[in-house]
Structures are given as C-alpha cells and as structure tokens.
Design a protein around this motif. Structure first.
Motif, mmCIF file in Angstrom:
data_model
loop_
_atom_site.group_PDB
_atom_site.id
_atom_site.type_symbol
_atom_site.label_atom_id
_atom_site.label_comp_id
_atom_site.label_asym_id
_atom_site.label_seq_id
_atom_site.Cartn_x
_atom_site.Cartn_y
_atom_site.Cartn_z
ATOM 1 N N HIS A 139 1.874 -10.384 0.671
ATOM 2 C CA HIS A 139 3.171 -10.241 0.878
ATOM 3 C C HIS A 139 3.517 -10.525 2.556
ATOM 4 O O HIS A 139 4.209 -9.504 3.236
ATOM 5 C CB HIS A 139 3.717 -8.977 0.603
ATOM 6 C CG HIS A 139 3.797 -8.826 -0.954
ATOM 7 N ND1 HIS A 139 2.741 -8.171 -2.099
ATOM 8 C CD2 HIS A 139 5.023 -8.938 -1.907
ATOM 9 C CE1 HIS A 139 3.095 -8.226 -3.243
ATOM 10 N NE2 HIS A 139 4.337 -8.470 -3.252
ATOM 11 N N THR B 122 3.628 -14.737 -2.684
ATOM 12 C CA THR B 122 3.070 -13.177 -2.684
ATOM 13 C C THR B 122 1.674 -13.098 -2.146
ATOM 14 O O THR B 122 1.257 -12.216 -1.250
ATOM 15 C CB THR B 122 3.277 -12.157 -3.702
ATOM 16 O OG1 THR B 122 2.339 -12.381 -4.766
ATOM 17 C CG2 THR B 122 4.831 -11.996 -4.259
ATOM 18 N N ARG C 147 8.265 -3.035 -5.869
ATOM 19 C CA ARG C 147 7.991 -4.059 -6.488
ATOM 20 C C ARG C 147 6.795 -4.659 -6.169
ATOM 21 O O ARG C 147 6.202 -5.486 -6.903
ATOM 22 C CB ARG C 147 9.327 -4.992 -5.964
ATOM 23 C CG ARG C 147 9.157 -6.448 -6.489
ATOM 24 C CD ARG C 147 10.373 -7.263 -5.866
ATOM 25 N NE ARG C 147 10.569 -7.017 -4.592
ATOM 26 C CZ ARG C 147 9.925 -7.661 -3.532
ATOM 27 N NH1 ARG C 147 8.888 -8.490 -3.976
ATOM 28 N NH2 ARG C 147 9.899 -7.570 -2.360
ATOM 29 N N ARG C 148 6.181 -4.470 -4.712
ATOM 30 C CA ARG C 148 5.064 -5.121 -4.590
ATOM 31 C C ARG C 148 3.994 -4.873 -5.302
ATOM 32 O O ARG C 148 2.925 -5.522 -5.623
ATOM 33 C CB ARG C 148 4.733 -5.257 -2.926
ATOM 34 C CG ARG C 148 5.742 -5.623 -2.102
ATOM 35 C CD ARG C 148 5.563 -5.232 -0.527
ATOM 36 N NE ARG C 148 5.624 -3.758 -0.002
ATOM 37 C CZ ARG C 148 6.668 -3.282 0.289
ATOM 38 N NH1 ARG C 148 7.897 -4.039 0.242
ATOM 39 N NH2 ARG C 148 6.996 -2.053 0.538
ATOM 40 N N GLU D 271 4.053 -6.390 -8.618
ATOM 41 C CA GLU D 271 3.499 -7.712 -8.446
ATOM 42 C C GLU D 271 1.995 -7.988 -8.348
ATOM 43 O O GLU D 271 1.361 -8.857 -8.863
ATOM 44 C CB GLU D 271 4.227 -8.345 -7.188
ATOM 45 C CG GLU D 271 5.669 -8.683 -7.656
ATOM 46 C CD GLU D 271 6.374 -9.386 -6.288
ATOM 47 O OE1 GLU D 271 7.478 -9.482 -6.693
ATOM 48 O OE2 GLU D 271 5.778 -9.036 -5.249
#
Length: 414
Positions: A214, A220, A244-245, A248
């Motif tokens: 990110h 990402t 959210r990171r 992911e």
C-alpha cells in the motif's frame, strides 16, 4: 508516520526506523456537540461531568459510539455507581481539531476529559487540561509507547503495542524461529511494529525479511509481498495492517498458499471485523488484551451487561476501553475530590475492569494480562495467556524519548 526527534537512537535494523515511513496528510474537521446522559444518580451528589473526545471518520465506523456506550456502562455498573453527565465532542480520525474540542469541553466546566485519541494528540491537549486543573484520561488503542514527561495523564487503552510485544516472544517459542514482516505503509509508524520484531529477536529468533504494501499509486503490492515471504522460507509471517488493508493482505496470503504460520495485529482480526475479512482470517494468530468469547467472570459479566443494554449487540474492543476508562475514573473520583490529582492518586492502584484486574503503573498506564488468540469457527479463541507488560521493556527502550512518532497529518491537524 514521522518522528521529529533528532537524538533518539534508531533500531539495530535501519530499515525499521520511525523515520522510515510517512502517512498521508489529512484535513481537520469541526467538532460536534452531542450531550449524553449516563447512569441514574446513586446519591444526592452532583453528577460527574465527563468530557469525551469521540473519534470519528475511522475505518471502523462504530468505534466512537462504542467508546461512549462503554463509558456509560462502566460508570453505571461500577462497584460504587457514579452518576455522570457525558459531554461529547467529535474529533475526526482521532486527532483533527482535538485542541479546539478540548478547549470547548473545558469551557463547559467538565471534571475530567476522557479522550479517544493517539499518544501524540494527548501530548498536545494535556497542557490545556493541566492549566484547567482537570485530569486527562487517554482511552485509545495504545499503539505507541508513552513517552517520558507525560505526568498528569492516565492511559487506559487497548494495550496494542504490549500485545504485539507479547506476541513476538510467544511466536518465537511456539510457532518458529524465523520471522518475515508484511507491513502496510500507512500503518508502519506504530510502535507495535517494532514491538513484535524486537521481542521475537530478543527471544532468539531471526528477522529474515520485510515487505511494504500500500505504498504505490496503483495496486496494493500484497501479492508481491506474499511472494517475498514465501521465498524467504520464514516459519512465521506477521501482518501489520488495519482495516481494509489488513483484509487485502490476508486475502493475498490465502491466495499465495503460504506454509508459514500467520500472525496479524489484534484489531485486524478482531471479532467485530471478522465478517469483512472472511475465510482469509481462518487460523490466524493474534494477541490482544481483550477476547470477547472468554469464559472468565469479568468478560462474561461485561458482555452480559452490554448486550442487555444494547439490544443483544456484542461489545467490541472500543466499548471495552470505554468501560475500563470509566472504572478508573470512578475509582479516582472516590479517592479524591481534587480533579487535578486523579492521576497521582491512582498510581499503583488496581481496578476491576472488563478484561480483569487493571494495574495503573508509575507511568500512568493501566495494564492487564495479554491473551493469545487464534481464529476458528468464525471467532477468536483464546489459546494462551501471558503476563502483563508494565513499563517499557529494554527491547523498546530507545522508543521512549520525549518525542512521539505519528502520522504527518496528526502534526498538522492538532
């Protein structure tokens, strides 16, 4: 995040320095006023006026409301219930406009300020509280080591960095001897990142690699990070990310078929966010001061009371922090009527909280035991417990300076 210090020593590994990463800048938002009434009066005394800085606009939207709900419940269910009036002001992302919001609360003649903010933001508002003769209680995540020179402030947080430190040594003893880190750039400045690696290494383990995600305008980088972790042959892969990171990265870990044991930050796989992470969280280890499905009496009683008060909704980590902050404030208010002396009067005291017994150290930080968890059956299961971490371990001593690490936009927004 960025550290303004020019004198504190860097970690032995120069690529893991506080100066290594910078978060994106953000804009301040206006404070809001939302009066909240708490418990009915337990005596004829004037209700305690509690000013609350409520974090807003976070990746986990319910955080602020949960903090306030936990506070109200903590005062109402204390051994000696405290009649309170909660006066709230919103603070965008937990820092923007905090100074103005604090001044507004103090102007309403509150008896104490409970702030759902970071350590850096607490540093900026503490002088205002001291000047007004009002104690400040920081009820945040606790991702940073509390710096020296913060007298007059109580910290009743989630103990995020302490949990990360506990996980480092536990992982070395129970999961493997080599560690690879996957770190989302916006989350890279938290002291929890240093805590895991340094604890793992001080327990005889080796840090064999690190990948940053990110940190680019497109994509990402999560799949590339997982490929690097697989190539390293590490026995343990730790994911430092949130929201959210984190989801992911964990999804990429699942796609990549890693044979390593996977560890994640406690909030990344907290029960409240597991539905959004999905099957990628299965089998992931984490450490936290809070396990919502624990069968211990303090947790069971708190969960029962919270669900009864909130339509059977289960409490999250922020409700726990609010509840325990209320218990510390309630205990302090019974020990002295001098508002500015609440911090000093609580040093060395024990308080019953939702997580069990909290002990307030000489640094004003309340700590409890840390739980080691593993995700299974759609929830976190407690598999071990470690001792509380009071003070700052030698492995993190270089982080405890008079300076504080934080995102650049925190410096701009306070």
């Amino acid at each position: 995040m960025i550290d303004l210090s020019t004198s504190s020593p860097e970690p032995a590994d120069p690529t893991l320095g506080r100066r290594g990463f910078v978060g994106a800048a953000g804009a301040a938002t206006a404070a809001l006023t939302v009066p909240v009434l708490a418990a009915p009066a337990a005596s004829a005394a004037r209700p305690l006026r509690v000013g609350v800085l409520v974090p807003e606009d976070l990746s986990y939207a319910p955080a602020g409301a949960s903090l306030v709900a936990g506070l109200a419940l903590g005062f109402r269910t204390a051994k000696h219930p405290v009649a309170t009036s909660l006066v709230t002001r919103g603070v965008s992302r937990g820092y923007a406009g905090a100074t103005t919001a604090t001044a507004e609360l103090l102007a309403t003649k509150v008896d104490v300020v409970v702030a759902g903010v970071s350590v850096l933001t607490a540093e900026s508002i503490a002088p205002l509280c001291r000047a007004a003769g009002v104690s400040l209680v920081v009820a945040g995540v606790g991702a940073h080591v509390v710096p020296t020179g913060t007298a007059g402030v109580l910290h009743v947080g989630l103990q995020h960095w302490q949990a990360a430190h506990a996980m480092g040594s536990w992982a070395r003893k129970n999961l493997g001897s080599s560690l690879f880190e996957i770190v989302a750039a916006p989350d890279a400045g938290y002291d929890a990142v240093y805590a895991t690696a340094r604890s793992f290494q001080s327990s005889g383990g080796a840090l064999v690699g690190r990948a940053i995600t990110h940190d680019r305008p497109v994509g990402t980088g999560a799949d590339e990070a997982v490929a690097a972790a697989r190539a390293s042959g590490a026995a343990v892969v730790v994911v430092h990310a949130s929201g959210r990171r984190a989801a992911e990265i964990l999804a990429a870990v699942r796609r990549g078929g890693l044979g390593a044991k996977v560890v994640a930050d406690g909030l990344a796989v907290d029960d409240a966010v597991l539905p959004s992470v999905g099957s990628a969280a299965r089998g992931v280890y984490s450490a936290s001061s809070w396990v919502g499905r624990s069968t211990t009496a303090p947790v069971r009683d708190f969960v029962h009371a919270y669900r009864a008060a909130h339509g059977n909704r289960r409490p999250d980590a922020f409700a726990v922090v609010g509840h325990d902050a209320a218990r510390v404030v309630a205990a302090a208010s019974r020990r002295t009527t001098k508002r500015s002396a609440w911090t000093s009067t609580m040093t060395g005291r024990k308080v019953d909280g939702a997580r069990g017994t909290l002990l307030v150290g000489t640094d004003g930080v309340a700590t409890s035991r840390i739980s080691i968890r593993r995700v299974g059956q759609g929830r976190n299961l407690e598999i071990d417990r470690t001792a509380r971490i009071g003070g700052v371990p030698l492995t993190l001593a270089s982080l405890r300076t008079t300076e504080v690490a934080a995102y650049v936009n925190e410096f701009l927004g306070t």
